[in-house]
Scaffold this motif. Structure first.
Motif: not given
Length: 126
Positions: A91-96, A110-121
């Motif tokens: 979903g994040c990749a689709e937004l990008m 990068r900030a959005v991608a890091e946030r997505v990974v943090d939220d997944i964890i």
């Protein structure tokens, strides 16, 4: 000029290239269409690949199992976590590539991608 903006031109080209590859695959028929973005899928009768046979998905499954083995993820929270992880990242990749982050500055992406990974964890750990 792209260098003055932190190399955003390179990232824009990469995102555009990813979109073009996706478009080319969608135009094809058969296994490539059903196996979009998966390399070297082995297809079963009827054209369906088993998820554990798709290399990127197999890597995700192995990483989640390693998390359980190391104690970073409980066995109870492991069940089905691959779908949450896969969905969030794609979903994040689709937004990008196609959405509101298309053309965003690299530091924003990068900030959005890091946030997505943090939220997944946080999400899969409960």
């Amino acid at each position: 000029m792209a260098a003055a903006r932190g190399g955003s031109g390179v990232h824009r080209v990469r995102r555009r290239r990813a979109g073009l590859v996706r478009t080319r695959l969608l135009r094809r028929s058969g296994p490539a269409r059903r196996c979009l973005a998966f390399r070297r899928c082995r297809h079963r009768a009827g054209g369906q690949a088993r998820l554990e046979e798709v290399p990127p998905f197999a890597e995700l499954l192995a990483a989640l199992e390693d998390c359980v083995t190391s104690g970073a993820l409980s066995a109870e929270r492991r069940a089905g976590a691959e779908f949450s992880c896969w969905s969030a990242v794609h979903g994040c990749a689709e937004l990008m590539v196609h959405g509101p982050l298309r053309g965003a500055e690299p530091q924003v992406v990068r900030a959005v991608a890091e946030r997505v990974v943090d939220d997944i964890i946080v999400g899969i750990q409960g």
